[in-house]
Design a protein around this motif. Structure first.
Motif, PDB file in Angstrom:
ATOM      1  N   ILE A 195      -2.224  -6.536   6.123  1.00 49.23           N
ATOM      2  CA  ILE A 195      -1.783  -7.218   7.346  1.00 49.23           C
ATOM      3  C   ILE A 195      -3.000  -7.469   8.227  1.00 49.23           C
ATOM      4  O   ILE A 195      -3.821  -6.574   8.436  1.00 49.23           O
ATOM      5  CB  ILE A 195      -0.745  -6.368   8.104  1.00 49.23           C
ATOM      6  CG1 ILE A 195       0.547  -6.265   7.282  1.00 49.23           C
ATOM      7  CG2 ILE A 195      -0.452  -6.954   9.476  1.00 49.23           C
ATOM      8  CD1 ILE A 195       1.572  -5.313   7.856  1.00 49.23           C
TER       9      ILE A 195
ATOM     10  N   VAL B   3       4.932  -6.928  12.393  1.00 52.06           N
ATOM     11  CA  VAL B   3       4.047  -6.346  11.381  1.00 52.06           C
ATOM     12  C   VAL B   3       3.149  -5.238  11.919  1.00 52.06           C
ATOM     13  O   VAL B   3       2.479  -4.568  11.140  1.00 52.06           O
ATOM     14  CB  VAL B   3       3.178  -7.442  10.705  1.00 52.06           C
ATOM     15  CG1 VAL B   3       4.033  -8.383   9.890  1.00 52.06           C
ATOM     16  CG2 VAL B   3       2.338  -8.181  11.714  1.00 52.06           C
ATOM     17  N   HIS B   4       3.115  -5.062  13.236  1.00 51.27           N
ATOM     18  CA  HIS B   4       2.284  -4.024  13.838  1.00 51.27           C
ATOM     19  C   HIS B   4       3.160  -2.986  14.523  1.00 51.27           C
ATOM     20  O   HIS B   4       4.224  -3.313  15.057  1.00 51.27           O
ATOM     21  CB  HIS B   4       1.326  -4.622  14.882  1.00 51.27           C
ATOM     22  CG  HIS B   4       0.405  -5.649  14.334  1.00 51.27           C
ATOM     23  ND1 HIS B   4       0.329  -6.918  14.849  1.00 51.27           N
ATOM     24  CD2 HIS B   4      -0.470  -5.614  13.307  1.00 51.27           C
ATOM     25  CE1 HIS B   4      -0.564  -7.618  14.171  1.00 51.27           C
ATOM     26  NE2 HIS B   4      -1.060  -6.841  13.219  1.00 51.27           N
TER      27      HIS B   4
ATOM     28  N   TYR C  49       0.381  -3.145   5.305  1.00 51.05           N
ATOM     29  CA  TYR C  49       0.414  -3.971   4.094  1.00 51.05           C
ATOM     30  C   TYR C  49       1.746  -4.697   3.979  1.00 51.05           C
ATOM     31  O   TYR C  49       2.786  -4.209   4.440  1.00 51.05           O
ATOM     32  CB  TYR C  49       0.189  -3.106   2.846  1.00 51.05           C
ATOM     33  CG  TYR C  49      -1.207  -2.537   2.775  1.00 51.05           C
ATOM     34  CD1 TYR C  49      -2.218  -3.228   2.127  1.00 51.05           C
ATOM     35  CD2 TYR C  49      -1.518  -1.324   3.370  1.00 51.05           C
ATOM     36  CE1 TYR C  49      -3.505  -2.719   2.063  1.00 51.05           C
ATOM     37  CE2 TYR C  49      -2.802  -0.804   3.318  1.00 51.05           C
ATOM     38  CZ  TYR C  49      -3.788  -1.503   2.663  1.00 51.05           C
ATOM     39  OH  TYR C  49      -5.067  -1.006   2.614  1.00 51.05           O
ATOM     40  N   LEU C  50       1.696  -5.866   3.339  1.00 49.57           N
ATOM     41  CA  LEU C  50       2.870  -6.673   3.030  1.00 49.57           C
ATOM     42  C   LEU C  50       3.036  -6.714   1.514  1.00 49.57           C
ATOM     43  O   LEU C  50       2.041  -6.651   0.788  1.00 49.57           O
ATOM     44  CB  LEU C  50       2.701  -8.112   3.530  1.00 49.57           C
ATOM     45  CG  LEU C  50       2.464  -8.341   5.011  1.00 49.57           C
ATOM     46  CD1 LEU C  50       2.075  -9.800   5.256  1.00 49.57           C
ATOM     47  CD2 LEU C  50       3.696  -7.990   5.805  1.00 49.57           C
TER      48      LEU C  50
ATOM     49  N   VAL D 239       7.187  -6.574   5.000  1.00 50.17           N
ATOM     50  CA  VAL D 239       6.383  -5.440   5.439  1.00 50.17           C
ATOM     51  C   VAL D 239       6.603  -4.247   4.516  1.00 50.17           C
ATOM     52  O   VAL D 239       7.730  -3.787   4.329  1.00 50.17           O
ATOM     53  CB  VAL D 239       6.705  -5.052   6.904  1.00 50.17           C
ATOM     54  CG1 VAL D 239       5.937  -3.805   7.308  1.00 50.17           C
ATOM     55  CG2 VAL D 239       6.387  -6.199   7.847  1.00 50.17           C
TER      56      VAL D 239
END
Length: 171
Positions: free
Chosen positions: A120, A130-131, A155-156, A161
């Motif tokens: 990410i 994502v955070h 990471y994705l 996610v």
């Protein structure tokens, strides 16, 4: 006698008209039933198509995310390797060890990317999708809401996610 024939003809015509009327009613009833059955058929067919598409999508999702648990279990290994690569190498032997760790990290990341796992981005603005903001800090060098420090990389996997990035953000 001619009147009896006329009465008989009228009676026959009435019977014929009644028969035609009954046939017309039957036809209308059958047309109505046909319309209802046709509607049910189209609805059942549409439901079947929707089910088929949903099953295909679920099948594709299963294939796409089948490695998710395995990839999630490998992330702490990458974190540990990155921590190991973060030391300052003073002698030639330590430099070679650090270089080997960095090569291992790169190979690990290539293997994960081959299976849809990507890191990410933590450049710029905080994105709650994502955070994961674990603290806010005062910073004159950053705008409010900007990521100041990354505590743990995120990471994705195929756009979903796998692990959110743990960050601190500016007030």
């Amino acid at each position: 006698m001619s009147e009896d024939i006329k009465t008989e003809q009228v009676a026959d015509e009435n019977i014929e008209l009644e028969a035609i009327s009954q046939e017309s009613a039957k036809i209308l009833d059958l047309e109505k039933q046909l319309g209802e059955l046709t509607d049910k058929y189209y609805r059942a067919n549409a439901d079947f198509e929707n089910l088929r598409k949903r099953v295909e999508k679920e099948k594709a999702d299963i294939a796409s995310y089948s490695n998710e648990k395995f990839a999630r279990d490998l992330l702490p290994v990458i974190d540990a390797l990155e921590m190991g690569a973060g030391f300052e190498a003073e002698d030639e032997f330590a430099k070679k060890i650090k270089e080997g760790i960095e090569l291992s990290i790169n190979e690990f990341k290539k293997a994960l990317e081959k299976h849809g796992v990507s890191q990410i981005s933590t450049d710029g603005e905080f994105d709650p999708n994502v955070h994961n903001a674990i603290m806010r800090v005062d910073s004159d060098a950053h705008e409010s809401g900007a990521i100041v420090q990354v505590m743990q990389k995120g990471y994705l996997i195929n756009g979903r996610v796998l692990r959110p990035a743990m960050v601190s953000i500016a007030n």
